[in-house]
Design a protein around this motif. Structure first.
Motif, short mmCIF file in Angstrom:
data_model
loop_
_atom_site.label_atom_id
_atom_site.label_comp_id
_atom_site.label_asym_id
_atom_site.label_seq_id
_atom_site.Cartn_x
_atom_site.Cartn_y
_atom_site.Cartn_z
N ILE A 5 -22.35 -5.74 27.74
CA ILE A 5 -22.83 -6.42 26.54
C ILE A 5 -23.49 -5.40 25.62
N LEU A 6 -23.15 -5.45 24.34
CA LEU A 6 -23.70 -4.52 23.36
C LEU A 6 -25.22 -4.67 23.26
N THR A 7 -25.90 -3.55 23.11
CA THR A 7 -27.34 -3.56 22.82
C THR A 7 -27.60 -3.12 21.39
N HIS A 8 -26.62 -2.43 20.80
CA HIS A 8 -26.73 -1.97 19.42
C HIS A 8 -25.42 -2.22 18.68
N LEU A 9 -25.53 -2.47 17.41
CA LEU A 9 -24.38 -2.61 16.53
C LEU A 9 -24.51 -1.52 15.48
N GLY A 10 -23.81 -0.42 15.70
CA GLY A 10 -24.02 0.72 14.84
C GLY A 10 -25.42 1.25 15.03
N GLU A 11 -26.16 1.32 13.94
CA GLU A 11 -27.50 1.92 13.99
C GLU A 11 -28.61 0.91 14.24
N GLU A 96 -7.03 -16.31 26.40
CA GLU A 96 -6.46 -17.19 27.41
C GLU A 96 -5.03 -16.79 27.75
N ILE A 97 -4.30 -16.34 26.74
CA ILE A 97 -2.91 -15.93 26.96
C ILE A 97 -2.86 -14.68 27.83
N LEU A 98 -3.74 -13.71 27.55
CA LEU A 98 -3.85 -12.48 28.34
C LEU A 98 -5.30 -12.37 28.81
N PRO A 99 -5.62 -12.88 30.00
CA PRO A 99 -7.02 -12.92 30.46
C PRO A 99 -7.71 -11.55 30.44
N GLU A 100 -6.94 -10.48 30.55
CA GLU A 100 -7.56 -9.15 30.52
C GLU A 100 -8.23 -8.86 29.18
N LEU A 101 -7.86 -9.62 28.16
CA LEU A 101 -8.48 -9.42 26.84
C LEU A 101 -9.87 -10.03 26.75
N GLN A 102 -10.34 -10.67 27.82
CA GLN A 102 -11.75 -11.08 27.87
C GLN A 102 -12.64 -9.87 27.69
N ALA A 103 -12.11 -8.67 28.02
CA ALA A 103 -12.90 -7.45 27.86
C ALA A 103 -13.22 -7.17 26.41
N ILE A 104 -12.43 -7.71 25.47
CA ILE A 104 -12.75 -7.57 24.05
C ILE A 104 -13.92 -8.46 23.67
N ILE A 105 -14.00 -9.63 24.30
CA ILE A 105 -15.07 -10.58 23.99
C ILE A 105 -16.38 -10.22 24.69
N ALA A 106 -16.27 -9.66 25.88
CA ALA A 106 -17.46 -9.43 26.72
C ALA A 106 -18.60 -8.71 26.01
N PRO A 107 -18.37 -7.66 25.21
CA PRO A 107 -19.49 -6.99 24.56
C PRO A 107 -20.29 -7.88 23.62
N ILE A 111 -24.39 -13.23 22.20
CA ILE A 111 -24.33 -14.62 21.76
C ILE A 111 -23.88 -15.43 22.98
N PRO A 112 -24.56 -16.52 23.34
CA PRO A 112 -24.22 -17.23 24.58
C PRO A 112 -22.79 -17.75 24.60
N ASP A 113 -22.26 -17.89 25.82
CA ASP A 113 -20.86 -18.23 26.01
C ASP A 113 -20.45 -19.53 25.32
N TRP A 114 -21.36 -20.51 25.27
CA TRP A 114 -20.96 -21.80 24.70
C TRP A 114 -20.63 -21.70 23.21
#
Length: 282
Positions: A5-11, A96-107, A111-114
């Motif tokens: 999960i990201l802790t910083h967004l740019g600076e 959902e089509i390619l579950p491995e792409l959850q890695a794009i969302i994970a950072p 923001i909570p999952d819901w």
């Protein structure tokens, strides 16, 4: 791409982003994901669009109508008929089509999952776009391949400013106030209802992480849908020991009171609504 999960967004820190930007104003962040390489190729995305029902092909010019939209499942021959410029392919629910792409969302799980909705991937050729428009939800736009020019505005948007008789809600008049050209790894955050216009500068792909923004109507529809399935909701109104009513064409105050109580007794209290929301988003 790390699933941390990201802790910083740019600076800026995520805490500062939430306090100053989330649901308030746009923010461009350069190289949040340095050396980002798109895990999906344009050819792979086109192949997926032929197998799913969550894709759209938008052709700004050269179709039967301006901004012609073809809905999936698409056919391979749909792509062979396209011009060299000014078209875009968009595929929703890619996580959902390619579950491995959850890695794009994970950072973005600061923001909570819901609140997270889906990952959409778009591919566009030179000039490809879906026109100037607004969205009703928050979105992070991660550039995955090539370059895209983004323009945004703070102008108020009225219904009269949308071009009629189109499948897309495209603004007729759009006056940009800020403009950037983004590269792979750059990230643009847009809160709801910010007019924006992205145009491909050559072949490009964009990864859009969208967030749910339920309306009261959405929530009430789901809540009441659950309530009417309960046995208590099937109970019929009763009115024993009625008093004689002089005018049968009106509903009496006594009946109004009984009917009001009858409906109100079926409505959930605050604790029940909270528990229902917890179950729905669990």
């Amino acid at each position: 791409m790390s699933d941390t999960i990201l802790t910083h967004l740019g600076e800026i820190s995520v805490e500062q982003f939430l306090a100053e930007y989330w649901q308030q104003k746009p923010l461009l962040m350069r190289q949040v994901f340095p050396n980002f390489t798109s895990p999906v190729t344009p050819d792979e995305l086109a192949g997926i669009a032929c197998d799913v029902d969550t894709a759209r092909l938008v052709q700004e010019k050269g179709g039967k109508t301006p901004w012609e939209v073809h809905h999936s499942p698409l056919r391979k021959r749909d792509f062979t008929k396209l011009p060299a410029t000014h078209w875009t392919l968009l595929v929703n629910d890619m996580n959902e089509i390619l579950p491995e792409l959850q890695a794009i969302i994970a950072p973005f799980r600061f923001i909570p999952d819901w609140r997270i909705d889906d990952l959409m991937i778009s591919y566009a050729v030179e000039g490809g776009s879906v026109g100037p428009h607004i969205d009703a939800y928050d979105v992070f736009l991660l550039q995955g391949l090539g370059q895209r020019r983004w323009q945004i505005s703070t102008q108020a948007v009225s219904e009269e400013n949308f071009i009629p008789n189109l499948d897309l809600r495209i603004m007729r008049d759009f006056v940009p106030e800020q403009e950037w050209v983004v590269e792979a790894g750059d990230l643009l955050y847009l809160p709801p209802n910010v007019p924006h216009y992205g145009v491909a500068l050559g072949e490009c792909m964009t990864y859009s992480v969208g967030f749910r923004a339920p309306s009261r109507a959405d929530l009430l529809e789901e809540l009441l849908g659950d309530l009417i399935e309960q046995p208590e909701a099937q109970q019929r109104f009763t009115d024993p020991k009625r008093h004689l009513q002089a005018d049968p064409s009106v509903i009496s105050e006594a009946d109004l009171e009984r009917l009001t109580d009858f409906v109100m007794e079926a409505l959930p209290d605050r604790a029940t609504v909270r528990e229902w929301l917890r179950r729905m988003n669990g």
